[in-house]
Design an enzyme around this catalytic site. Structure first.
Site, short mmCIF file in Angstrom:
data_model
loop_
_atom_site.label_atom_id
_atom_site.label_comp_id
_atom_site.label_asym_id
_atom_site.label_seq_id
_atom_site.Cartn_x
_atom_site.Cartn_y
_atom_site.Cartn_z
N GLU A 1 4.43 4.30 0.75
CA GLU A 1 4.47 2.88 1.12
C GLU A 1 5.20 2.03 0.09
O GLU A 1 5.77 0.99 0.42
CB GLU A 1 3.06 2.34 1.34
CG GLU A 1 2.37 2.85 2.60
CD GLU A 1 1.70 4.21 2.39
OE1 GLU A 1 1.78 4.77 1.28
OE2 GLU A 1 1.11 4.72 3.35
N PHE B 1 -14.30 3.64 5.48
CA PHE B 1 -13.23 4.56 5.09
C PHE B 1 -11.88 3.83 5.07
O PHE B 1 -11.54 3.13 6.02
CB PHE B 1 -13.20 5.73 6.09
CG PHE B 1 -12.09 6.71 5.77
CD1 PHE B 1 -12.08 7.42 4.58
CD2 PHE B 1 -11.05 6.90 6.66
CE1 PHE B 1 -11.07 8.32 4.29
CE2 PHE B 1 -10.03 7.80 6.38
CZ PHE B 1 -10.02 8.50 5.19
N GLN B 2 -11.14 4.03 4.03
CA GLN B 2 -9.83 3.41 3.83
C GLN B 2 -9.87 1.88 3.95
O GLN B 2 -8.96 1.28 4.51
CB GLN B 2 -8.78 4.00 4.78
CG GLN B 2 -8.54 5.49 4.46
CD GLN B 2 -7.26 6.04 5.06
OE1 GLN B 2 -6.85 5.64 6.14
NE2 GLN B 2 -6.63 6.97 4.35
N LYS C 1 -8.18 -3.23 13.18
CA LYS C 1 -7.95 -2.31 14.29
C LYS C 1 -8.37 -2.93 15.63
O LYS C 1 -7.66 -2.79 16.63
CB LYS C 1 -8.73 -1.02 14.04
CG LYS C 1 -8.47 0.04 15.08
CD LYS C 1 -9.34 1.27 14.86
CE LYS C 1 -9.13 2.26 16.00
NZ LYS C 1 -10.05 3.40 15.90
N MET D 1 15.73 2.80 -22.20
CA MET D 1 15.47 1.48 -22.78
C MET D 1 14.29 1.54 -23.74
O MET D 1 14.28 0.85 -24.76
CB MET D 1 15.24 0.44 -21.67
CG MET D 1 15.30 -1.00 -22.15
SD MET D 1 16.83 -1.42 -23.02
CE MET D 1 17.75 -2.23 -21.71
#
Lengths: 167, 567
Positions: free
Chosen positions: B52, B114-115, B164, B476
């Site tokens: 993602e 969940f999640q 959802k 760097m």
């Protein structure tokens, strides 16, 4: 310097945490924060008291103005205004001092809102200093619990002339 | 009005908003969206990212290359938290992306389902605004507002969280015609009084200077900027984000300023009596970070769309809040066609500075210098490519040596400095501009942070070039250790690195490599002219340092010009 800022905001969940989040992200302190619905159920008014130098306050106000949910921001610090807060105080009331407690409360014009065998509970409205003075006087008598609202504020309609100021 | 479920409203609204590509990854709570997706496949392309964060950088790269909002779609919890780095990156560089996340059903909210994660809370500090949609019928309105907020005013990311049950619920599709938000009225034109004052200051100044930033690119102000600079006969320097807004070959252009800016640009800022900042926010990398020593003799005109940037870092003498293009138009109306002031001395002084310490490198050893690679790339492509750099030393060499001819051709993570941004952002840029040659320039360190998107690039049969500069180090970090930490090279060397060519080949891409200076040009030419995803691994000298440099907190005229200045 202490600043009283009022905000007109959308009455939506999460708005208050957006406001508070701005302070936590920059490590600034909020002295008090009040929020309630206005006449229009779609908006709420927040009164926020904080302190900081002009630069910090200016930045805070600009960032408030940038928030999508913030409709209007006013810094009332330089305005002629009414500021009030309310406190509920429960004081231990023993045989010997019940009368003295009531006398003190009377001087401040505090209202008794609960009486018991062991305590009185008072309600007092006033500016910050008055509330603080009341609490300080009751302290030696034994305060069991206090609940303070923090400041709510509003601009006065007429601008009173400050002493020495010409029209 | 048509009745449909939330998941269908999602696509109908995207189409209504003119969106044609979505970068995303499916997962539990957005599966209904993916379930109806095939119905819309002819109008909306879905790019299946492998992570993602990759999807979010792709959307960001797409937005920066096209000027249109980039769209991300992913599920809840870990997917949403994976987007945070990408969102914060977009926020810091004012890039309009809209991130759509699935969320647990409303009755589960706050139950540690969940999640589940608090997307609104987590993204609040790094978005311009975010929405938790509570009713199916509200989804199109929230989406419409999200696109409006992301793309107007100062462009920025917005997140829309979609539970959802909202996606599954059925209602009438109502897409509002316009957006009106009481608390959001982005400015457009500048205050006429302030503009008049600014013009007076400009005409009175002896040593004025334009300090251009990324805002010029977002407002597409290049034509007005060129006209303005020419009419006022004023030199133009640019922040990292502003590169491409002004033509590099114009005699008034004096390159980038700041920490790794050119000697001429930094000296000019220090000496100037009027800094005209347009669409720049006086970031510490652009100003040297010591705001008290910054442009000590100058008055400052600050043109910016975001009032909160005014007086934030630098005390401004004449603020103008408005869109850069609109404000420049207003200024041009008041500015005489030919100014009377003689700028010979000031421009002559700048020429002298340019001659005294030009940007230069010395490619004479066996090891390839990155500065030489970028210079060669610039020459081979004639400044016509879109270059998406990652973060690190190579990023600064890209800024110094690539001659960006047009706006939106230099894409990089400036504000947040997000390593791993470059490669997925380059993919987004290529989706936005399939007609252009897009080169992802990255280091071995930064490429390792998101190389899984090679799969996405190959899967989409992209014509994308990756120029990987391998110096075996976090370059760097090593440079700072060399200069400021007594050469204590703690944890900056990679003991293990993949064979990047084989790695690319394992994904089905083409790999090339060059180790000697004499092979560079041929390798670049071959790589750039080969179709498909091509990774060109160039082994470069880890000893090379980016110069010039202002040490953190230094003034603009206190520059470290080369190795002999380092103790």
């Amino acid at each position: 310097m202490r600043h009283t800022i009022t905000l007109l905001v959308d009455n939506e969940s999460g708005v208050l945490s957006r406001i508070a989040g701005l302070f936590s992200a920059r490590g600034f302190n909020i002295e008090s924060l009040n929020v309630a619905e206005t006449l229009d159920p779609e908006t709420s008014r927040i009164t926020l008291v904080t302190s900081g130098d002009d630069f910090i306050i200016q930045q805070i106000i600009k960032r408030f103005n940038n928030m999508v949910n913030v409709i209007k921001v006013s810094d009332l610090s330089d305005e002629v205004r009414v500021e009030r807060e309310m406190v509920l105080v429960r004081v231990e009331a023993k045989e010997g001092n019940r009368a003295e407690i009531l006398r003190t409360a009377d001087i401040f014009r505090a209202k008794v809102v609960d009486v018991g065998l062991k305590s009185y509970t008072f309600e007092l409205t006033g500016d910050k200093d008055k509330i603080t003075a009341f609490i300080e006087l009751l302290q030696p008598m034994g305060i069991k619990e206090i609940a303070r609202t923090g400041t709510v504020a509003m601009k006065r309609e007429t601008k009173l002339q400050k002493r020495g100021e010409e029209k | 009005m048509a009745r449909m479920i939330g998941a269908e409203m999602f696509f109908e609204t995207l189409i209504h908003e003119g969106i044609d590509v979505v970068f995303g990854l499916p997962g539990g709570y957005v599966l209904k969206v993916y379930d109806v997706m095939p119905k819309y496949a002819d109008r909306i392309k879905h790019v299946l990212a492998r992570h993602e964060q990759g999807a979010t950088h792709m959307a960001d790269g797409y937005a920066r290359a096209s000027g249109k909002p980039g769209v991300v779609l992913c599920t809840s919890g870990p997917a949403a938290t994976n987007t945070v780095t990408g969102i914060a990156t977009a926020q810091m560089d004012s890039s309009p992306i809209v991130v759509f996340t699935g969320q647990v059903p409303l009755p589960y909210l706050g139950s540690d389902a969940f999640q589940e994660a608090d997307h609104i809370g987590i993204t609040r500090p790094c978005t311009k605004h975010n929405y938790l949609v509570r009713r199916t019928i509200d989804l199109p309105r929230a989406m419409k507002e999200a696109f409006y907020i992301a793309g107007t005013g100062r462009p920025s990311p917005v997140l829309v969280d979609m539970p959802k049950d909202v996606l599954l619920g059925e209602d009438e599709l109502v897409i509002p015609e316009s957006v009106s938000l009481r608390g959001y009225k982005p400015p457009k034109k500048g205050h006429p009084g302030q503009i008049k004052r600014a013009v007076e200051m400009m005409l009175a100044a002896k040593k004025p200077l334009i300090f251009g930033g990324g805002g010029l690119i977002w407002s597409e102000a290049t034509p007005e900027l060129i006209e303005f600079a020419h009419r006022l006969q004023v030199p133009v320097t640019s922040t990292l984000m502003g590169l491409g807004a002004y033509p590099p070959d114009d005699p008034l252009f004096i390159s980038m300023l700041g920490m790794h800016g050119s000697y001429a640009a930094n000296m000019a800022v220090h000496d100037s009596d009027l800094v005209i900042s347009i669409g720049a926010r006086f970031d510490d990398r652009a100003t040297g970070g010591n705001f008290e020593k910054f442009a000590p003799n100058a008055k400052i005109v600050h043109i910016d769309i975001d009032p909160a940037t005014i007086d934030k870092n630098i005390v401004v003498h004449c603020p103008i809040v408005g869109d850069a293009k609109e404000v420049l138009k207003q200024i041009l109306e008041l500015l005489p066609a030919k100014i009377k002031t003689d700028r010979k001395e000031w421009l002559g002084q700048i020429k002298e500075w340019q001659k005294k310490h030009p940007l230069t490198y010395n490619q004479n050893g066996d090891k390839i210098l990155t500065s030489y690679v970028i210079d060669t790339l610039s020459k081979i492509t004639d400044g016509e490519a879109i270059i998406v750099s990652d973060v690190g030393q190579h990023q600064m060499w890209v800024a110094q040596y690539y001659k960006f001819k047009y706006p939106r051709t230099h894409i990089t993570s400036g504000g947040l400095g997000t390593m791993g941004f470059g490669f997925p952002a380059a993919m987004g840029a290529k989706f936005a501009r399939p007609d252009k040659l897009v080169v992802s320039v990255c280091g071995d360190g930064s490429f390792q942070m998101n190389f899984q998107e090679l799969a996405t690039a190959v899967e989409n049969k992209m014509d994308l070039k990756i120029l990987l500069l391998n110096n075996g180090h976090h370059g760097m970090v090593r440079q700072w250790q060399t200069m400021f930490y007594d050469r204590n090279y703690s944890a900056s060397k990679f003991e293990v690195l993949p064979d990047f060519v084989k790695l690319a080949e394992s994904f089905g891409a083409k790999g090339l490599k060059a180790k000697r200076p004499e092979d560079l040009e041929a390798t670049l030419k071959e790589g750039l002219s080969t179709d498909g995803v091509v990774l060109m691994e160039i082994f470069v000298d880890c000893e090379e340092l980016v110069y010039p440099m202002i040490a953190p907190g230094g003034a603009m005229n206190e520059m470290i010009l080369g190795a002999s200045d380092v103790a």
